[in-house]
Write an enzyme that holds these catalytic residues in place. Sequence first.
Site, PDB file in Angstrom:
ATOM      1  CB  SER A  75      -0.933  -0.014   1.213  1.00 26.79           C
ATOM      2  OG  SER A  75      -0.171   0.009   2.414  1.00 26.79           O
ATOM      3  CE1 TYR A  76       1.589   7.546  -2.138  1.00 25.63           C
ATOM      4  CE2 TYR A  76       1.135   8.425   0.044  1.00 25.63           C
ATOM      5  CZ  TYR A  76       1.629   8.584  -1.239  1.00 25.63           C
ATOM      6  OH  TYR A  76       2.176   9.786  -1.618  1.00 25.63           O
ATOM      7  N   PRO A  77       3.258   4.016   0.668  1.00 26.48           N
ATOM      8  CG  PRO A  77       5.311   4.231  -0.455  1.00 26.48           C
ATOM      9  CD  PRO A  77       3.823   4.174  -0.686  1.00 26.48           C
TER      10      PRO A  77
END
Length: 877
Positions: free
Chosen positions: A358-360
């Site tokens: 997922s978005y880091p």
Amino acid sequence: MKTALMVAEKPSLAASLANILSNGRCTSRKGLNGSCSVHEWIGQFRSETVNFKMTSVFGHVMTLDFIGKYNNWDKVDPAELFSCPTEKKEAVPRLKIPYFLAKEGAHCDYLVLWLDCDKEGENICFEVIYAVQQGMNKRLNPNDIWRARFSAITEKDIKSALVNLIKPNENEAKSVDARQELDLRIGCAFTRFQTKFFQGKYGDLDVSLISYGPCQTPTLGFCVQRHDEIQTFKPDPYWVLQNNYILSRHVATSYIKRKKINSNALKVTVKSSDGQDIILNWTRVRSFDKEIANMFLSHVKEYDQATIISVESTEKTKSRPIALNTVELMRVASSGLGMGPHHAMQIAERLYTQGYISYPRTETTLYPENFDLLAALKQQQNNPDWGDQVRKILTTGINRPKKGCNVGDHPPITPMKHATRNELDGDTWRLYDYITRHFIATLAHDCKYLSTTIKFEIGMEIFTANGHSLLDPGYTSILTWQALGSNDNLPRFTPGEKVNIQEVIKLVECYTQPPDYLTESELISLMEKHGIGTDASIPVHINNICMRNYVNVATGRKLVPTSLGIVLVHGYQKIDPELVLPTMRSAVEEQLNLIALGRADFHAVLQHTVEIFKQKFHYFVKNIEAMDQLFEVSFSPLSASGKAHSRCGKCRRYMKYIQTKPSRMHCAHCNETYNLPQNGNIRIYKELKCPLDDFELLSWSTGARGKSFTFCPYCYNNPPFRDMKKGISGCNSCTHPTCPHGMNSNGISSCLECNAGILVLDPSAAPKWKLGCNRCDVIIHLFENAHKVTVDTEVCECGAQLVTVEYKQEKSKLPNESTEMTGCVFCTPAFMALVEKHRAVASKPVTTRSRGHAKGRSRGKPRPPKDKMAQLAAYFV
């Protein structure tokens, strides 16, 4: 049919989104700028059928900069940068992103923005909106502009985002605009002043830029503060009462450094009934006096047995980790995986765009209630490395992750797609491995163990022994490096039992140790604690202080300040400590966050903060001598640096060539310093002189096969003609009408790639002759090992000057063993095999726009016939 233009932040992300939203049925083409692809398909959007066009940008479309004249370091007082006009410019002009967006969006009916879901992404949203509307006759209705919010590149997330579109957040975009302007004005003003001041005085700084940054400098300050603590540390003696066995155990396990708590410690070894040696810890812990330690030693030595007075066992838990956010990922990547935070975030970004995680970039450590944890976990059940543990958790049931912090940005970093070692290599796999293990660990049970404490009495002194036995490894079977040791079990004892004391004879003298240098992991924690930077910018600031030679990364990812970094911080502390303290920036960050929340006015925050730093800048300039005194101690003056090289045209004395970054030429007699072309080799060119100022000519090259040109050091810094640019132009751009080294004498034709430059012969490259464009990186190697190459006065029908090449008899490569020949580099058949183009990628033929310099020899020449144009284009592909 209406058109919906959709814009992602990167080409790879656009391709993934288009593939998901079109169910793999999109068509792709190159965009008008040749860099961005456009993916098209027909689909449903807000209850109607539309033509979707998905494309991308490359990060920021625009960048903030000062208007042209304020970018001249020599003509602009840095103090003016606090109030001078700024403008938005194309971030990467060669990509022509605004033009591309304007053309592609000229007739669109809807605009859907798929930029990264953070403040920077929100800012890019409005850059894209502005660019698209520049190509429209009538601006888009705000109700037709949408923003997609998503946290993972999965079919479920992406299709859900398209259904649940929101409006772009202008307040968050403005907070980024404010940060950009503050960093530009503050950073450039301080950087320009101190760079010019110190590089004009010292020759061995070995940096091209002495930069200041509102976030960068406090980051450096943390590193120097730790360095100062190490340098000022005074070791204190202490004594440890041990036998040899205890000493070896002590050395292996003790880490007594940070605090001044070390003194005299009394430890005793007893032997259990089964013959096991056990180290007892003194409940007094330590004594700060050697005589008192000796007194207790004498008291204990009177006894040969210890009595067990109690045995207590308590079940304890080692709690599983909370969900993973960006800061923790960077910390572990540095301390556990040996990756710099900047490198780790680059890898995480790739894993995200490829759909693996997922978005880091997130500050949140709490999953929303509707997050499908079970589905994410099930994807990992067949993995050969951790599949067994996953299946066990699925069988017993997952534990809801511990409650963390909800910042409201994105869910914690989570694996979204299964991967194996064969799919991901090197550091990419190691980072994915950690992210996945951490996620699984948050759903596992806590580690449970039985902690046992046994108290022993020897005379009037109490000692303890501690041990544990594992009951349930829980999450530590996934995060194996956090597992409890297996050799800490204690033998069985019963209260009242007596055990023999082993020999305890020795007082060992030790010394307290200074703290170690900050690790990247520790620095990240300090930056987070003090509000320096964001989860996205923290790795950038750490990378900057490394790249700018302020700190070196030592073994163990420790940050050791350089002499320059130390002197800068100490200088700021002498003049104005707030310039390096984290308090100023954290206060600014609070104001920027208020802008993002709509609680503070953009202009008021900007004006107030700029005014504060403007006053600090004036005070800094006024008191710069305080910092200069520190530089004098650490660095050598220009007059004592470098080595004699070429003659000055004013005094005829030899100037010093200073090879540290930036390389310079310094005349000690005239007290003048001349900048030189960087990143290449500088040598004297045949002791020839410039006809304008009598300075000896120099040549610059990046190697035999690289770019090169001759230049006059004075003209390079003080261009004599209008078309020449300071710090860029050499003899290959000089329009002197008669100089044999200038463009008029050595120019061949317009550049076939950039059309703005001229291909100029570089005589200094002989015998590896070459033409080089005086604007771009086009290089044409020709007539290798020729004795002489000169540019002729005649002009070919293609518009290029003819050249005459001469070979010595034994090295001739000309037809019929000729030693001399005149012709066109581009058209003469005999020259074709002797000419090799390097670096250029375009296929633009010579046109009627020729090199346009004096004598008018090729100006206004007719365009070559079509077959000649095709021949030239094919040659330069």
